[in-house]
Enzyme design. Sequence first.
Site: not given
Length: 1460
Positions: A1120-1121, A1231
Amino acid sequence: MSIKLPLSNINSGGNSNNSSSSNSTSNNNININIGNGIPTNIEKMTFEDSETQKLNIKQQSNNNTSTSVCVSSIHSSSPISSPTSHQVNKSSGSLPPVIKRSPTTTHHHNSSGSNSSSSSSGSNNNNNQIKTSNGMNKPNPTGFLFGSKPRENSQNKIDDNKGVNLAVSTSNSSNNFHKSHSESNIININAPPVETVNMEEIYNNIPSSISMENIRENENNNNSSNNNSNNNNNNNNNNNNSNNINNVNGNKSSLASSTSSISSLSSVSTLSTSNAATNTNTNANTTSTTKTTSTVRSTSPTQFKPRVEFDENNPNAIILSRQRCKSISSPSDFRLNPPSNVHMPTSSLSTSTSTTNVNGLLLPNGVGGVSMSFTPSGLPMTPPTNSSQVDTLQMSTESITIQPSSLDSSSESVSDGLQSVSGSPVTASPSPTISNNTNATTTNNNNNTNTNNNNNNNNNQHNHHHHQHSHSQQHDVYQIKKENFPSSPTSPTLLPSETHDFSSEYSSNPGGKCAICRKPLWSFPISDKSRRCRDCSLVVHRACVPLATECPSAKKSPSKLSVPNGNQSNSSSSSSSSSSSSSSSNSSSSNTKGHSRTPSSPSVSSIPGFQLTSNASQNLHVNSHTLSLLVNGATIDSNHYKRNKKSLEAGARDFHFIFRGCGIPLDEFPLDSYVCGLYSYFAHGRLYLTESYVCFYDGFVFDRTKERTKIIKVSNIASIEKRSSGLNPSAIKIKTFDDQSFIFTHFMHREVAFDDLEGLLIHQESLHFAHSIVANNFPGMNEAIRGQTKRLLSRARLDGHYQIHSKIRCPMPSKEILLMSAIKNNNLDMVVTLLNYYCQVNSDEINSVDSKGYTPLHNAVFSECSDQIFMHLLNQKEVRVRERNMDGNTPLHYFCQKFKSPECQRIVQAMIEKGANINEQNYNGETPLHKAIFNHSVRLLMVYILLKNNANVNIVNNAGESPLHYAVRLGRLDVAKMLLAAGADPTIISLRDRKTALALAVDYDVCPEISDLLRRLDTITTSLEMYELEKFQASLVVEELQKENVVARLDEKLLDKIGCTDKEERRKFLSLKSNRLLIHHPARTQGAKIILKEMETMDIKNGKLIISETELEYTEKIGSGASGKVFKGIYRGRVVAIKVLKSADDEMTREDFLKEFGVLASLESHTIVGLYGVVLEPKICLVMEYCSNGSIYHSIRKNPPSWERFFSFVQQMLAGINALHQSTPQVLHRDIKTLNFLVNHNNKVKVADFGLSRFNTESNQETLNKTRGTSVYCAPEVFEGKEYNERSDMYSMGIVMWEIVYCVVYGCYMIPYQEYNKMFNAFQVALLVNSSKRVLRPTIPIGVPQVLKDLIYCLWDHDVSSRPTATEAMTALAVCEKEYKQNKAQWELVITKKEPTPLPRVAPLPAFPGYRQFYEQNLDIKPIPEEEQIYQEAMEKQRRNQEASANRNQKNKELLNNNN
């Protein structure tokens, strides 16, 4: 019952109640009194083959008078007074000297008889008398036949047309063993002349050291014990009033040396009978005559062999006869049950439970038959094949006592006739010990008492026999005892059978005798006086044919003869027995006579294939690998007697005895043997066949200068042929290569012998043939082929199956098929010659298979033979190309997999034309097309020729995989394209792992190009299904294979090319070109409609799908994020990762999704996580490739990498970044960190998480200038708000590389900058990173090679322009990897697996205005020493220490040298 011929007169009364006997020692007459004693089982006694003297007796009948018989004069060389004249006294006259018997026998019954009997006493004269008293009340079935064939010059000749009938009867005197009625046998004496007994030699063989005084002295020692037993018998019988002679065994008389031969029986001088009554009835007249004959003294003793047989006409009769060194088989048309017990000498006896033919004493099966062979004149006799236990035969100068007795189970012996168990030949003529029997007691009614007494007496004799054995080996005491035989369990049993089928037989064997009358069949001139049964091979005189019993041959009746065991105490499982004394005493040997060579007899254990074992009962068993002759069973097929040949074991002993020393190896065994002659008109020897030799032994050679043996090598035989002419109607001619000829004549079974000899020659030629091929000897093979071709074309047996081949032990030099051996040698000439030879002899060798089912065609593929050999094999007319091996593979299967020649297409085409099935499946379901994928040399050529011949590309194997699955697994892009162009279906799901070819390509990831190709084709297939244009699928796939993006290239010209002429269909194709986003289901919500409208303007490569949520299956949450959650799921049978975002109605969510989807949809690379499609309702989802091993971050934390793994990971990460930077438009990830590099199940690294990624375009400049990403990975220019470019991504890549290096060296993970205590504030990190006075970077571990440190320094350099691009970094990393491989040991020393000591603490930086200038001016913080400086100082210190140590060592050596 006893039978005696004493030197003194012995008178026996005919009636048991009033008869008396008187013995006079001064009388030298031989008296045979035949009176009314108890019924006896002895019917006939015959002594044959004496050379000079004749005992000729002719009996003339008189119903009311007694008969005396005159015996020939015998002169003895012993000290005992020999008779000088021999007379037979009879009240009515004299008898002629010859008794002749007729071969015909009739039977009649006597229901009554007279009780009167007469006794006679001999006077003191020098006559040997035989007196016969007539007792009609108790007739006995006792008939005597003395003599054999008379000399031609004898004055006492008998008219052949005249004869005398001997009436032999049996009476029911015992309930235990006699029938319920009386029988008498009338024997018409009118047989051919028979040989006579040389009685003089009997006396000549008596040793001079024996005297009557010694005998009587020995007798008196045991007289009392014998009288006690006699008295008991008399009391039980109540009718014995005569002093009969009983068997007495004194100390010397009971000596029975175990080394003695049966030839010692030739020393017997007299024969006596007591209590045996015989009625001699003539046909009509009753006259009595007396004649006296004189004899001629013999100069050399003749050795004899006794024989005991049962008469086929009288089951209770025994034939005791003597013959010279010949073994005569009992009639083959009956088998006899064993009467109870007969015991014979332990020294030379071989015991068994199944015998009919024994050299020596011949007894039927189980009767106690004895096999005792000896070698007079050097003629070796047949060793025993089957025999039973027989006790000692007591011999006396005055009498031979023959009594029924119990079998002594303690007496065990083994004899093989030619040799003892220890291997020494037996003595040819030992000197017997003679005992004088003065008392004989017989029993009439009480069988049990008599049996027990005799058993006790017999045991005493046996024990004393062994006691005396050690003192002398020159004395032999033989005794035959025979008790009352129960008639029911032990009488002979004849089962029903059929009548004989006789035919004329030319008898050419001088040793052959009639099976009925036991007289010789052979005479000059050769005529048809004999007859042979076509079914059972029984040979009889022509005159004896009416007497032949029923034929038991299996051809007419399947009946078998039952042979019950008559003695239950002696188990039938004991095949042979031998006492230790008899075995050890057999070591004495005697010289054989008449041989040109005198070989010593080999022991049984020395013959290969024979084995001696002993059981718990001290019994010795002779085991052979060829045939078990020690038969214990009771049911034996009568066909066993069809051929009158020796057994294999007996033949082996004979063979090794005869031919030892003649150059024949000991491992040679006779396969068969035949009686025949060499250049002769009669059979006088034996022919032996072995695997390598044909050996002949001549039995009639008495000249020492001549050889008895003839040996022919089978390999030297040039030809064999049958000869039939004149007096040689059955001959075989053997011609050798050295021009020698051998003619073997008068075979009894010539056809069988010729068949075996021919089979042996073919076997030897086959051996030579095989050896030549295995040795790659082409000239030798040609020579073998010429000889074998001639042999095979002229052989008598057309089927090629020879019985002798089953007996041959010699293996072929190779178990392979000969043609296969030639193919393995890759000898074209040899293969062509073999193929021509097989064609000439009509052999199907080209299709022969080995143990695994391989044919020569299979073998040719594995042998990598030349193209010419393969074509010659295929050109054979009878070759079968569809033969399967044990795995179901045809030659075409292996050819497509193994063959390497570029001429493969021509051979495949030839195999197809021969009938090979191109779609044939093996037992795994594989076709030749499946196998062709594995070919590493001519794979494309094989696949092309198979597809050209319409091979089915969609046949699946047992695992559900098509050839396309095989190509994907092996990573063969060229083969996959060829299969797809031929119509391979990429949507076939395998049964093993439930995957399509595309899913398999993604999982294996062996060849990324295959995955891309299958994705494009999957998109085309789906698009055509949506627009209902499936019929153009094959054409579009071909166009796509030729050039990518066929949908984007659709135009009018291409539509014409694929054959699309319909306007509606053409409109659909153009619409497909404009809408590259393939939508299955229309959007329902407003947010979804907005997203679809934005997506239509995107540059989407190869068309991405809008997926319905119903096609997804969620299985597991994996992360999850901030942007959403990630689930593991299944889409169309493929494991996928599903990234679930927020609702499409949120504007920010739609914006982030469209940017990420735009980047993913524009990228197509195996280094980037693949995108399968999107879900718009009810939530936005990205369906992406699933990487099962997680991220790099999790991988290095869980399993610290090695240097090899470090280089593998970094190379793939740089390749992925390079793919982003090289794309059009360029993609900046923004990123980069270890969490955003994923690893699949094959350890392939893929770039993921493009939520912050942007295209490097002018429209995105404002976005790119914003600070994004994780602070510890951000470049200094990002903190300063400058423009973000590709070198900013490379700074982040330098930090990632440091993380992995740290894990490699120390074996643990550490967050960047964590080595500085309490520096966790991102702002503080940014301040120190961008400080102009101090540049803070993560600490590179000590010892890392300089080339790798330089690369890391360049990547995180403060100057943007000094940083390398992704391509440059990949090149520099390759240099580092090369140095590592060259200095691997030095690199490995860097790895310490110990975490370093923390560096000095850095003070926290407060956050207030003007903080940067304050800290730069006022903070007195010493700079942290560079790790490189520390490392160099340490290395310098180590160097100085080494130099100082070397200097000290040098000084010490100099001092030591000076002192010396």
